[in-house]
Design a protein around this motif. Structure first.
Motif, short mmCIF file in Angstrom:
data_model
loop_
_atom_site.label_atom_id
_atom_site.label_comp_id
_atom_site.label_asym_id
_atom_site.label_seq_id
_atom_site.Cartn_x
_atom_site.Cartn_y
_atom_site.Cartn_z
N THR A 277 0.84 -1.20 0.00
CA THR A 277 0.00 0.00 0.00
C THR A 277 0.88 1.25 0.00
O THR A 277 0.61 2.22 -0.72
CB THR A 277 -0.93 -0.02 1.22
OG1 THR A 277 -1.73 -1.20 1.16
CG2 THR A 277 -1.83 1.20 1.27
N THR A 278 1.94 1.22 0.79
CA THR A 278 2.86 2.36 0.86
C THR A 278 3.58 2.55 -0.47
O THR A 278 3.77 3.69 -0.93
CB THR A 278 3.85 2.17 2.01
OG1 THR A 278 3.12 1.97 3.23
CG2 THR A 278 4.77 3.38 2.17
N ALA A 279 3.96 1.46 -1.13
CA ALA A 279 4.61 1.56 -2.44
C ALA A 279 3.68 2.26 -3.43
O ALA A 279 4.11 3.11 -4.22
CB ALA A 279 4.98 0.17 -2.95
N LYS A 280 2.38 1.93 -3.37
CA LYS A 280 1.40 2.59 -4.25
C LYS A 280 1.34 4.09 -3.96
O LYS A 280 1.17 4.89 -4.87
CB LYS A 280 0.01 1.96 -4.06
CG LYS A 280 -0.14 0.60 -4.70
CD LYS A 280 -1.58 0.11 -4.64
CE LYS A 280 -1.71 -1.30 -5.15
NZ LYS A 280 -1.76 -2.31 -4.10
N MET A 281 1.49 4.46 -2.70
CA MET A 281 1.46 5.88 -2.34
C MET A 281 2.64 6.62 -2.96
O MET A 281 2.49 7.75 -3.44
CB MET A 281 1.46 6.06 -0.82
CG MET A 281 0.18 5.62 -0.16
SD MET A 281 0.33 5.77 1.65
CE MET A 281 -1.22 5.03 2.15
N PHE A 282 3.82 6.00 -2.96
CA PHE A 282 4.98 6.62 -3.62
C PHE A 282 4.69 6.76 -5.11
O PHE A 282 4.95 7.81 -5.70
CB PHE A 282 6.25 5.79 -3.39
CG PHE A 282 6.96 6.10 -2.11
CD1 PHE A 282 7.78 7.22 -1.99
CD2 PHE A 282 6.83 5.27 -1.00
CE1 PHE A 282 8.44 7.51 -0.80
CE2 PHE A 282 7.48 5.56 0.19
CZ PHE A 282 8.29 6.68 0.29
N ALA A 283 4.15 5.71 -5.73
CA ALA A 283 3.84 5.75 -7.16
C ALA A 283 2.81 6.84 -7.47
O ALA A 283 2.97 7.59 -8.44
CB ALA A 283 3.35 4.38 -7.64
N GLU A 284 1.77 6.93 -6.63
CA GLU A 284 0.75 7.97 -6.83
C GLU A 284 1.32 9.37 -6.70
O GLU A 284 0.81 10.32 -7.30
CB GLU A 284 -0.40 7.77 -5.82
CG GLU A 284 -1.27 6.56 -6.14
CD GLU A 284 -2.14 6.12 -4.96
OE1 GLU A 284 -2.12 6.78 -3.89
OE2 GLU A 284 -2.82 5.10 -5.11
N ALA A 285 2.40 9.51 -5.92
CA ALA A 285 3.06 10.81 -5.76
C ALA A 285 4.05 11.09 -6.90
O ALA A 285 4.75 12.10 -6.88
CB ALA A 285 3.78 10.86 -4.41
N GLY A 286 4.11 10.18 -7.88
CA GLY A 286 4.96 10.39 -9.04
C GLY A 286 6.36 9.81 -8.96
O GLY A 286 7.20 10.06 -9.83
N VAL A 287 6.63 9.02 -7.92
CA VAL A 287 7.94 8.41 -7.77
C VAL A 287 7.92 7.04 -8.44
O VAL A 287 7.05 6.22 -8.15
CB VAL A 287 8.32 8.26 -6.27
CG1 VAL A 287 9.65 7.53 -6.12
CG2 VAL A 287 8.37 9.62 -5.59
N PRO A 288 8.88 6.75 -9.35
CA PRO A 288 8.93 5.42 -9.96
C PRO A 288 9.21 4.35 -8.91
O PRO A 288 10.09 4.53 -8.06
CB PRO A 288 10.08 5.50 -10.95
CG PRO A 288 10.42 6.95 -11.08
CD PRO A 288 9.93 7.63 -9.84
#
Length: 195
Positions: free
Chosen positions: A16-27
């Motif tokens: 879930t946290t990885a998805k949050m990084f992705a949603e913030a634009g981080v690959p």
């Protein structure tokens, strides 16, 4: 480019946290997703050669493979010797692409970062954590999970307290999604200088 290693014990909320990084634009490079892709591609013939009868139609049958390697440390080590270098090569290509693209941060989502010596591959480590009771409830809610399986998994993982001690950043998912997302945003801001 800063390479962030994202890790956490089972049931802590790492995906879930990885998805949050992705949603913030981080690959984000997801090791588990990479294994799934490899099992349906270049790893399949290698796994079949090592463990005959564990593929079907050119794809690794995870249930058959699990039956062959789980509980057999030598077989598990043999499987890891096939898969880990392929996952690492995939992650290295991912990092090279994003470095070339001029990204300021990239995340390697590595479930067993400390257990597999992955600390030396990243600049900073983010550990996702939650209270033990929250973790237990999350994991036992998974289909087919038992107290015994959970205990066996935890016995193979570096304890949460030790992971937190070794972390550069800690995200506590026990405080809820909004709090975790705020922590993700704060880490990105600190690393990019956008405070």
């Amino acid at each position: 480019m800063i390479v962030l290693g994202l890790t956490g014990s089972i049931g802590m909320g790492k995906s879930t946290t990885a998805k949050m990084f992705a949603e913030a634009g981080v690959p984000v490079h997801d090791s588990d997703e990479t294994v799934h892709r490899l099992y349906a591609g270049k790893a399949a013939p290698l796994v079949e050669a090592a463990f005959p009868g564990t593929t079907a139609a050119g794809v690794v049958d995870r249930a058959r493979l699990g039956a062959r390697v789980l509980g057999d440390p030598a077989a598990l080590k043999q499987l890891e010797a096939i898969i880990h270098p392929l996952v690492r090569a995939d992650a290295d290509a991912f990092l090279a692409r994003h470095r070339t693209a001029g990204e300021s941060i990239a995340v390697l989502d590595i479930p067993l970062l400390f257990e597999t010596g992955g600390r030396n591959r990243v600049d900073k480590v983010v550990v996702v954590t939650a209270p033990a009771e929250v973790q237990r409830q999350r994991v036992l809610a998974r289909p087919g999970m038992t107290e015994e399986k959970l205990a066996a998994i935890l016995a193979k993982q570096v304890p949460d307290a030790e992971k937190r001690r070794l972390a550069d950043f800690i995200i506590d998912t026990g405080e809820g999604m909004d709090a975790a997302r705020a922590e993700v945003d704060a880490i990105i801001a600190e690393l990019t200088g956008d405070r």
